[in-house]
Design a protein around this motif. Structure first.
Motif, PDB file in Angstrom:
ATOM      1  N   LEU A   1       0.828  -1.202   0.000  1.00 41.94           N
ATOM      2  CA  LEU A   1       0.000   0.000   0.000  1.00 41.94           C
ATOM      3  C   LEU A   1       0.864   1.254   0.000  1.00 41.94           C
ATOM      4  N   VAL A   2       1.906   1.267   0.816  1.00 38.34           N
ATOM      5  CA  VAL A   2       2.813   2.405   0.885  1.00 38.34           C
ATOM      6  C   VAL A   2       3.519   2.613  -0.456  1.00 38.34           C
ATOM      7  N   ILE A   3       3.931   1.536  -1.095  1.00 39.78           N
ATOM      8  CA  ILE A   3       4.570   1.640  -2.406  1.00 39.78           C
ATOM      9  C   ILE A   3       3.623   2.305  -3.397  1.00 39.78           C
ATOM     10  N   ALA A   4       2.372   1.857  -3.397  1.00 45.50           N
ATOM     11  CA  ALA A   4       1.385   2.406  -4.335  1.00 45.50           C
ATOM     12  C   ALA A   4       1.088   3.869  -4.039  1.00 45.50           C
ATOM     13  N   MET A   5       0.915   4.214  -2.775  1.00 44.19           N
ATOM     14  CA  MET A   5       0.560   5.588  -2.434  1.00 44.19           C
ATOM     15  C   MET A   5       1.694   6.558  -2.723  1.00 44.19           C
ATOM     16  N   GLU A   6       2.923   6.113  -2.542  1.00 41.56           N
ATOM     17  CA  GLU A   6       4.049   6.981  -2.891  1.00 41.56           C
ATOM     18  C   GLU A   6       4.058   7.256  -4.391  1.00 41.56           C
ATOM     19  N   ALA A   7       3.786   6.225  -5.187  1.00 42.65           N
ATOM     20  CA  ALA A   7       3.738   6.410  -6.641  1.00 42.65           C
ATOM     21  C   ALA A   7       2.620   7.359  -7.036  1.00 42.65           C
ATOM     22  N   LEU A   8       1.454   7.228  -6.406  1.00 40.62           N
ATOM     23  CA  LEU A   8       0.337   8.122  -6.708  1.00 40.62           C
ATOM     24  C   LEU A   8       0.674   9.566  -6.333  1.00 40.62           C
ATOM     25  N   GLY A   9       1.364   9.752  -5.201  1.00 39.79           N
ATOM     26  CA  GLY A   9       1.781  11.090  -4.813  1.00 39.79           C
ATOM     27  C   GLY A   9       2.837  11.651  -5.733  1.00 39.79           C
ATOM     28  N   ARG A  10       3.732  10.807  -6.206  1.00 41.98           N
ATOM     29  CA  ARG A  10       4.806  11.245  -7.106  1.00 41.98           C
ATOM     30  C   ARG A  10       4.242  11.755  -8.430  1.00 41.98           C
ATOM     31  N   HIS A  11       3.080  11.238  -8.823  1.00 36.90           N
ATOM     32  CA  HIS A  11       2.495  11.615 -10.110  1.00 36.90           C
ATOM     33  C   HIS A  11       1.209  12.435  -9.969  1.00 36.90           C
ATOM     34  N   ALA A  12       0.883  12.877  -8.764  1.00 31.72           N
ATOM     35  CA  ALA A  12      -0.286  13.739  -8.527  1.00 31.72           C
ATOM     36  C   ALA A  12      -1.568  13.138  -9.098  1.00 31.72           C
ATOM     37  N   VAL A  13      -1.785  11.855  -8.839  1.00 28.71           N
ATOM     38  CA  VAL A  13      -2.976  11.169  -9.338  1.00 28.71           C
ATOM     39  C   VAL A  13      -4.182  11.576  -8.489  1.00 28.71           C
ATOM     40  N   PRO A  14      -5.230  12.113  -9.108  1.00 32.69           N
ATOM     41  CA  PRO A  14      -6.390  12.555  -8.330  1.00 32.69           C
ATOM     42  C   PRO A  14      -7.297  11.391  -7.953  1.00 32.69           C
ATOM     43  N   GLY A  15      -8.177  11.651  -6.987  1.00 28.61           N
ATOM     44  CA  GLY A  15      -9.163  10.657  -6.598  1.00 28.61           C
ATOM     45  C   GLY A  15      -9.012  10.229  -5.146  1.00 28.61           C
ATOM     46  N   PRO A  16     -10.070   9.621  -4.580  1.00 29.21           N
ATOM     47  CA  PRO A  16     -10.046   9.219  -3.163  1.00 29.21           C
ATOM     48  C   PRO A  16      -9.338   7.885  -2.936  1.00 29.21           C
ATOM     49  N   TRP A  17      -8.056   7.841  -3.261  1.00 32.51           N
ATOM     50  CA  TRP A  17      -7.298   6.605  -3.142  1.00 32.51           C
ATOM     51  C   TRP A  17      -7.062   6.206  -1.695  1.00 32.51           C
ATOM     52  N   VAL A  18      -6.726   7.158  -0.847  1.00 34.11           N
ATOM     53  CA  VAL A  18      -6.508   6.842   0.566  1.00 34.11           C
ATOM     54  C   VAL A  18      -7.786   6.288   1.175  1.00 34.11           C
ATOM     55  N   GLU A  19      -8.907   6.901   0.835  1.00 36.11           N
ATOM     56  CA  GLU A  19     -10.192   6.471   1.378  1.00 36.11           C
ATOM     57  C   GLU A  19     -10.555   5.069   0.903  1.00 36.11           C
ATOM     58  N   SER A  20     -10.416   4.832  -0.405  1.00 37.39           N
ATOM     59  CA  SER A  20     -10.843   3.558  -0.992  1.00 37.39           C
ATOM     60  C   SER A  20      -9.906   2.403  -0.658  1.00 37.39           C
ATOM     61  N   ALA A  21      -8.608   2.651  -0.723  1.00 36.96           N
ATOM     62  CA  ALA A  21      -7.637   1.560  -0.613  1.00 36.96           C
ATOM     63  C   ALA A  21      -7.046   1.398   0.776  1.00 36.96           C
ATOM     64  N   ALA A  22      -7.107   2.451   1.624  1.00 35.56           N
ATOM     65  CA  ALA A  22      -6.447   2.395   2.931  1.00 35.56           C
ATOM     66  C   ALA A  22      -7.430   2.397   4.095  1.00 35.56           C
ATOM     67  N   PHE A  23      -8.382   3.334   4.110  1.00 35.02           N
ATOM     68  CA  PHE A  23      -9.277   3.459   5.261  1.00 35.02           C
ATOM     69  C   PHE A  23     -10.414   2.441   5.236  1.00 35.02           C
ATOM     70  N   LEU A  24     -11.166   2.398   4.155  1.00 35.83           N
ATOM     71  CA  LEU A  24     -12.400   1.615   4.137  1.00 35.83           C
ATOM     72  C   LEU A  24     -12.206   0.105   4.240  1.00 35.83           C
ATOM     73  N   PRO A  25     -11.119  -0.497   3.705  1.00 37.66           N
ATOM     74  CA  PRO A  25     -10.960  -1.935   3.909  1.00 37.66           C
ATOM     75  C   PRO A  25     -10.941  -2.360   5.373  1.00 37.66           C
ATOM     76  N   HIS A  26     -10.479  -1.481   6.267  1.00 34.30           N
ATOM     77  CA  HIS A  26     -10.501  -1.780   7.691  1.00 34.30           C
ATOM     78  C   HIS A  26     -11.800  -1.317   8.356  1.00 34.30           C
ATOM     79  N   ALA A  27     -12.447  -0.310   7.795  1.00 30.87           N
ATOM     80  CA  ALA A  27     -13.589   0.315   8.469  1.00 30.87           C
ATOM     81  C   ALA A  27     -14.902  -0.407   8.228  1.00 30.87           C
ATOM     82  N   VAL A  28     -15.049  -1.067   7.079  1.00 37.36           N
ATOM     83  CA  VAL A  28     -16.288  -1.778   6.779  1.00 37.36           C
ATOM     84  C   VAL A  28     -16.068  -3.277   6.923  1.00 37.36           C
ATOM     85  N   THR A  29     -17.151  -3.990   7.096  1.00 37.96           N
ATOM     86  CA  THR A  29     -17.092  -5.442   7.181  1.00 37.96           C
ATOM     87  C   THR A  29     -18.059  -6.031   6.163  1.00 37.96           C
ATOM     88  N   GLY A  30     -17.938  -7.311   5.956  1.00 38.61           N
ATOM     89  CA  GLY A  30     -18.851  -7.969   5.028  1.00 38.61           C
ATOM     90  C   GLY A  30     -18.206  -8.192   3.671  1.00 38.61           C
TER      91      GLY A  30
END
Length: 319
Positions: free
Chosen positions: A71-100
């Motif tokens: 995840l850290v590898i991917a997020m650094e790459a996204l930051g390096r290229h200024a990729v827009p979108g809710p990546w932190v929310e979708s890929a980092a926060f919500l996998p732990h926050a929701v169940t099912g």
């Protein structure tokens, strides 16, 4: 201890870099800021195919995977290229926050998802473009619908008020927040590295009084300060990723976020200075990283908040 990536992790990083380098991400970011999400969603789909949204989700069980290193590898790459979108929310926060299995499967499959987590993240990032929208209140999470759109200091970070709808079974919100803070730190590190790279390239080209401005000691020293600062960020980010799931993860994620915010902000200030008058213009792509860094410094917890968490963890007292 010397931390190094495995061969598979190195290959993953190179694959993302190759994809993003050929995607004209500054143009995508500008289009996203103007409300044209089509190019950004097309890139989102390609990154989903690379597995970015499923890094924390186990394909076999629909449960959580073990490590945040990828995840850290991917997020650094996204930051390096200024990729827009809710990546932190979708890929980092919500996998732990929701169940099912159903919700996790949607996230892994690439649903664009966002969440508001007041007070640290009071508005949902890109809520108007999200397929799934959530709101965290105290110790519970619910589905939500988009409300009033708001402006951010970074044009490509479009914010949205959210209105709660249906309550859901809640996952581990503390680990979710810590993972989001770590992912934000990695994005800051990537943005800081890009700002330094752009600055070094520029000072080798710009000439004043018959000399490249990069030959002046004052500029060399400023760029060296940035290099040192970012070099101190990386082991904290990598160390926090390895600590995911341990008792010290919250403290380690906070330390990474503080250092990354300081290092990336220094990189943005120096980049602005060495570029001179053109550094202040929105037409220059450099502004995409400068403004994103300014927004990410306080996203998912301010530096003061994270410093307080570190102090409390080390002393065992509430600061």
């Amino acid at each position: 201890m010397r931390f190094t990536h495995t061969d598979e992790q190195v290959a993953f990083d190179r694959s993302l870099e190759s994809l993003l380098r050929g995607s004209h991400t500054p143009a995508i970011s500008r289009a996203w800021a103007a409300g044209d999400t089509a190019p950004g969603l097309a890139l989102w789909s390609r990154l989903v195919d690379q597995g970015v949204t499923s890094l924390l989700i186990s394909e076999e069980s629909g449960g959580l995977a073990a490590s945040a290193v990828e995840l850290v590898i991917a997020m650094e790459a996204l930051g390096r290229h200024a990729v827009p979108g809710p990546w932190v929310e979708s890929a980092a926060f919500l996998p732990h926050a929701v169940t099912g299995h159903a919700l996790l499967s949607q996230l892994a499959a690439g649903a664009v998802a966002s969440v508001a987590v007041p007070p640290h993240t009071p508005y949902a990032l890109d809520g108007q473009a999200a397929d799934l929208l959530f709101l965290v209140e105290t110790d519970s999470i619910s589905t939500a619908r988009a409300g009033e759109p708001l402006r951010s200091i970074a044009p490509s970070r479009r914010l949205t008020r959210v209105v709660p709808e249906q309550s859901l079974e809640t996952g581990d919100l503390t680990r979710a927040f810590d993972t989001a803070a770590l992912a934000t730190a990695a994005r800051l590190l990537g943005a800081g590295e890009r700002l330094l790279s752009e600055s070094v390239t520029y000072v080798k080209q710009r000439r004043q009084f018959g000399r490249e401005i990069g030959s002046y000691q004052a500029i060399k020293h400023r760029l060296a300060d940035v290099r040192i600062a970012l070099d101190f960020v990386r082991p904290l980010v990598d160390g926090a990723a390895v600590a995911d799931g341990t008792d010290t993860f919250g403290r380690d994620a906070s330390a990474a976020k503080v250092a990354a915010a300081d290092g990336a902000y220094l990189a943005s200030r120096v980049a602005l200075q060495v570029h001179g008058a053109i550094g202040y213009t929105s037409e220059l792509d450099l502004s995409l990283w400068i403004l994103e860094v300014r927004a990410l410094v306080t996203a998912w917890g301010t530096p003061a908040f994270h410093r307080s968490r570190i102090l409390e963890s080390l002393t065992g007292t509430d600061s």
